[in-house]
Design an enzyme around this catalytic site. Structure first.
Site, short mmCIF file in Angstrom:
data_model
loop_
_atom_site.label_atom_id
_atom_site.label_comp_id
_atom_site.label_asym_id
_atom_site.label_seq_id
_atom_site.Cartn_x
_atom_site.Cartn_y
_atom_site.Cartn_z
N PHE A 22 0.45 -1.14 0.11
CA PHE A 22 0.00 0.22 0.24
C PHE A 22 0.63 0.90 0.47
O PHE A 22 0.41 2.02 0.88
CB PHE A 22 -0.92 -0.13 1.54
CG PHE A 22 -2.11 -1.31 0.96
CD1 PHE A 22 -2.33 -1.11 0.44
CD2 PHE A 22 -1.10 -2.33 2.44
CE1 PHE A 22 -4.11 -2.77 0.30
CE2 PHE A 22 -2.36 -3.59 2.52
CZ PHE A 22 -3.40 -3.83 1.15
N GLY A 49 4.42 -1.89 10.68
CA GLY A 49 3.28 -2.41 9.86
C GLY A 49 4.39 -2.70 8.43
O GLY A 49 4.30 -2.16 6.63
N GLY A 78 -3.16 -8.26 9.41
CA GLY A 78 -3.57 -7.68 8.80
C GLY A 78 -4.55 -6.97 9.57
O GLY A 78 -4.99 -6.75 10.98
N SER A 127 2.50 -4.33 18.13
CA SER A 127 3.44 -3.32 17.60
C SER A 127 3.43 -2.38 19.89
O SER A 127 4.87 -1.94 19.62
CB SER A 127 3.03 -1.85 16.91
OG SER A 127 3.36 -1.06 17.35
N HIS A 147 -5.21 1.44 12.10
CA HIS A 147 -5.31 2.59 11.35
C HIS A 147 -6.83 3.36 12.15
O HIS A 147 -7.40 4.09 12.20
CB HIS A 147 -5.39 2.87 10.12
CG HIS A 147 -4.69 3.20 8.54
ND1 HIS A 147 -4.00 2.97 9.11
CD2 HIS A 147 -4.56 2.98 7.86
CE1 HIS A 147 -2.50 3.49 7.96
NE2 HIS A 147 -3.38 3.37 7.89
N ASP A 173 -0.84 7.77 5.48
CA ASP A 173 -2.00 8.14 5.56
C ASP A 173 -2.61 9.03 6.30
O ASP A 173 -3.73 8.77 6.90
CB ASP A 173 -2.44 6.25 5.56
CG ASP A 173 -2.11 4.93 4.73
OD1 ASP A 173 -2.58 5.53 4.28
OD2 ASP A 173 -1.39 4.70 5.52
N1 SAH Z 1 3.42 -0.51 4.96
C1 SAH Z 1 3.11 -1.40 4.38
C2 SAH Z 1 1.27 -1.43 4.39
C3 SAH Z 1 1.35 -1.29 5.54
S1 SAH Z 1 0.26 -1.90 6.45
C4 SAH Z 1 3.49 -1.02 2.91
O1 SAH Z 1 3.83 -0.04 2.53
O2 SAH Z 1 2.85 -1.98 1.73
C5 SAH Z 1 -0.55 -2.03 7.84
C6 SAH Z 1 -0.43 -3.29 8.50
O3 SAH Z 1 -0.09 -3.32 9.75
C7 SAH Z 1 -1.14 -4.74 8.20
O4 SAH Z 1 -0.44 -6.01 8.16
C8 SAH Z 1 -1.75 -4.66 9.84
O5 SAH Z 1 -0.95 -6.68 10.46
C9 SAH Z 1 -0.36 -4.44 10.81
N2 SAH Z 1 -1.09 -4.37 12.12
C10 SAH Z 1 -2.05 -3.49 12.35
N3 SAH Z 1 -2.18 -3.02 13.47
C11 SAH Z 1 -0.90 -4.04 14.52
C12 SAH Z 1 -0.53 -3.94 15.40
N4 SAH Z 1 -0.88 -3.18 16.90
N5 SAH Z 1 0.74 -4.75 15.38
C13 SAH Z 1 1.46 -4.62 14.72
N6 SAH Z 1 0.66 -4.76 13.52
C14 SAH Z 1 0.01 -4.58 13.47
MG MG Z 2 0.22 3.58 4.69
#
Ligand code: SAH
Ligand code: MG
Length: 218
Positions: A22, A49, A78, A127, A147, A173
């Site tokens: 993304f 992420g 995800g 995280s 998000h 974002d």
């Molecule tokens: N940086 C990526 C996109 C990240 S999408 C790119 O360049 O394509 C967001 C990601 O955050 C997802 O894979 C999801 O699993 C992760 N995520 C969401 N909440 C999270 C959390 N609390 N701890 C760890 N990972 C998390």
């Molecule tokens: Mg993003």
């Protein structure tokens, strides 16, 4: 002062473009530039992420050039909007046995193909749990995880305190207009600016880069 634009080598750029994820190309280039500058502090670069490693490639290449490590955190199950039935779901990243999302295999393939495995430390888990154990100063914190307000806030509160002076805080974002997307990353961005601890470095569509101030300087 050098004005040469910092762009990844063609093979890194094509690995990035081929990776699932993304991160649009223009924002990716801005992230790469920030990562390259931050890596010169000689400190690790941290991403929240990972997903399938698209943006990780950029941090990893910047880390390789500076001889530092890129650390990337994800539970690989995800975000809300990536679950089955939601807008950003990709059925190709479902573990067929468990029926749950699992982006870890795709991430590992991406990184291997890009030749960047040796420069990345992948933390698989939540995280805030990783942030709680973390103890080293960071050159870059890149917030691109969940998000919701809960997740975006926890990422900021958990990781930003580890940023060294002159370290860069990048947030993806960020949409000031609710018509363009969710507001949680925007609220984190506003909060960081209002804290007085950062100066804005760049704005590239939804990517914001801030630099940590030296609190001793007046
Ligand atoms: N940086 C990526 C996109 C990240 S999408 C790119 O360049 O394509 C967001 C990601 O955050 C997802 O894979 C999801 O699993 C992760 N995520 C969401 N909440 C999270 C959390 N609390 N701890 C760890 N990972 C998390
Ligand atoms: Mg993003």
């Amino acid at each position: 002062m050098s004005v040469t634009p910092l762009t990844p080598k063609p093979e890194v750029l094509s690995a990035f473009e081929a990776a699932k994820g993304f991160m649009p190309a223009d924002e990716g280039l801005a992230l790469y530039e920030a990562a390259t500058r931050a890596a010169r502090l000689g400190l690790p670069l941290l991403e929240v992420g990972t997903y399938c490693g698209r943006s990780t490639i950029l941090l990893a290449d910047a880390a390789r050039a500076a001889g530092v490590t890129a650390v990337t955190v994800d539970h690989h199950r995800g975000s809300e909007e990536q679950q089955p039935g939601w807008e950003y779901h990709d059925p190709a990243v479902v573990d067929a046995e468990l029926g749950l999302m699992d982006t870890l295999p795709s991430f590992r393939r991406t990184l291997h193909r890009a030749g960047l495995e040796d420069h990345v430390l992948a933390l698989v888990g939540r995280s805030p749990q990783a942030a709680k154990l973390w103890g080293a100063p960071l050159g870059l914190v890149f917030v691109d995880g969940g998000h919701t307000d809960e997740h975006a806030t926890a990422d900021y509160e958990g990781w930003a305190p580890h940023l060294a002076v002159d370290g860069l805080l990048a947030i993806h974002d960020v949409f000031p207009d609710p018509a363009d997307g969710g507001q949680a990353p925007y609220r984190v961005y506003v909060r960081a600016l209002e804290s007085g601890e950062y100066d804005e470095v760049s704005v590239t569509r939804s990517l914001r880069v801030l630099r940590r101030r030296n609190p001793a300087a007046v």
